[in-house]
Design a protein around this motif. Structure first.
Motif, short mmCIF file in Angstrom:
data_model
loop_
_atom_site.label_atom_id
_atom_site.label_comp_id
_atom_site.label_asym_id
_atom_site.label_seq_id
_atom_site.Cartn_x
_atom_site.Cartn_y
_atom_site.Cartn_z
N HIS A 71 0.82 -1.20 0.00
CA HIS A 71 0.00 0.00 0.00
C HIS A 71 0.86 1.27 0.00
N GLU A 72 0.39 2.27 -0.67
CA GLU A 72 1.08 3.56 -0.70
C GLU A 72 1.23 4.08 0.72
N GLY A 73 2.46 4.48 1.07
CA GLY A 73 2.70 5.04 2.40
C GLY A 73 2.89 4.02 3.49
N ALA A 74 2.89 2.73 3.14
CA ALA A 74 3.08 1.70 4.16
C ALA A 74 4.43 1.85 4.85
N GLY A 75 4.44 1.71 6.17
CA GLY A 75 5.66 1.88 6.93
C GLY A 75 5.90 0.73 7.89
N PRO A 76 6.82 0.89 8.82
CA PRO A 76 7.19 -0.20 9.71
C PRO A 76 6.05 -0.69 10.59
N GLU A 77 5.01 0.14 10.75
CA GLU A 77 3.87 -0.31 11.55
C GLU A 77 3.22 -1.55 10.94
N VAL A 78 3.34 -1.71 9.61
CA VAL A 78 2.79 -2.91 8.97
C VAL A 78 3.51 -4.15 9.47
N MET A 79 4.82 -4.08 9.60
CA MET A 79 5.60 -5.20 10.14
C MET A 79 5.19 -5.50 11.57
N LEU A 80 5.07 -4.46 12.37
CA LEU A 80 4.79 -4.66 13.79
C LEU A 80 3.37 -5.21 14.00
#
Length: 336
Positions: A315-324
């Protein structure tokens, strides 16, 4: 400051290495692997000498200093061009320059390099000699036991003799023939029968060479068996990519007798600042996380981890919060 291991340390690290794999062992993959094992030798994807020398594609040499010990694998067949490419690699700080004499794809055959070079050992020797003359770091070779109708019993020792005379002291042997016609690269990784015994006999015939074995090895127990039988190193490819924790997390204590096994949950947390830097530089999350899908293979929650990471990272703008958030689907080690 970049750590540049000595030749002795590199040979020691080569007790276990992760094979160069096109489209897989890029700098992000290697960073993940380094967090799992502080000792294993890591290889780049194959970089062609023409891309560096003629194409000026120096971005292909980018890596993180934390990846050391890390080796650059080159593809090519022109001694002068390979020498220049090796110099670029050494100047970039790579700890080893490796010549690909094992890849069977049509693309590398058309460039007269890869496994087809098994038919031209004298040319390989010229390439090795030119590369060694150009750089101070070690020059190594990765090869097959033979190609097409060649008889490996005769071809392989003659090949090793020539590259040894040219100054190659360390070689990794994929214990399968490559069939340059009639089999795809994928089939060449599975269909030609493995001949581990031949590789072990080569170690007996060339005791002064550092010989690593590659092909079909899927566990640290198998790696230990080859080492205990007298080989100097083991290179693992697909298993190290698809089940990196199984291969690398326990490698330091089991293969190198140092440190403790790594918990992949800790690896995910350590990847957060790396991901943040990558995003600031304009990168996308999935460029990194595609190499992390197998971190929890075989562990409760692994499928949910893969799904959450695969779907969320694009997704556009996906960041490390996706991993967590994906990590919340995984059972703690004590429960696994």
């Amino acid at each position: 400051m970049i750590n540049n291991p000595t030749k002795t340390n590199i040979s020691s690290s080569a007790r276990l290495s992760v094979a160069p794999m096109m489209d897989w062992t890029d700098r992000h993959c290697r960073y993940v692997h380094r967090l799992l094992s502080g000792q294993a030798l890591l290889y780049t994807e194959m970089v062609t000498a023409p891309a560096l020398v003629r194409g000026g594609a120096m971005h292909l040499l980018d890596y993180s200093p934390q990846e050391h010990p890390v080796a650059l694998q080159l593809g090519g067949s022109d001694p002068e061009e390979l020498a220049q490419a090796a110099r670029f690699g050494a100047d970039a700080g790579y700890d080893e320059i490796n010549l690909n004499c094992g890849c069977p794809s049509d693309r590398v055959q058309s460039g007269t390099f890869g496994a087809v070079l098994m038919k031209e050992p004298s040319r390989v020797a010229e390439c090795v000699a030119a590369m060694r003359e150009a750089v101070d770091v070690e020059v190594t070779v990765k090869c097959r036991i033979g190609v097409d109708e060649q008889d490996p019993e005769g071809v392989l020792p003659a090949f090793l003799e020539q590259i040894r005379t040219a100054g190659c002291e360390r070689v990794t042997i994929h214990a399968r023939k490559a069939w340059l016609q009639g089999l795809s690269p994928k089939e060449n990784r599975d269909i030609p029968p493995l001949d581990y015994d031949l590789v072990h006999r080569m170690k007996a015939a060339f005791p002064e060479m550092h010989i690593s074995i590659n092909g079909g090895i899927t566990s640290l127990d198998q790696a230990r068996a080859h080492l205990d039988a007298g080989l100097d190193g083991v290179m693992i490819g697909r298993a190290a990519y698809h089940q990196p924790t199984d291969i690398l997390a326990g490698a330091d204590p089991l293969i190198y007798a140092t440190g403790q096994a790594t918990d992949p949950i800790e690896v995910v947390h350590k990847m957060v600042p790396y991901v943040e830097r990558h995003l600031v530089e304009g990168g996308r999350l999935h460029q990194i996380t595609r190499h992390m899908l197998g971190l929890f293979a075989g562990r409760p929650g692994a499928r949910a981890w893969r799904r959450a990471l695969s779907e969320g990272a694009v997704h556009e703008g996906a960041g490390p919060e996706v991993m967590l958030q994906a990590l919340e689907r995984v059972a703690p080690l004590a429960e696994a």
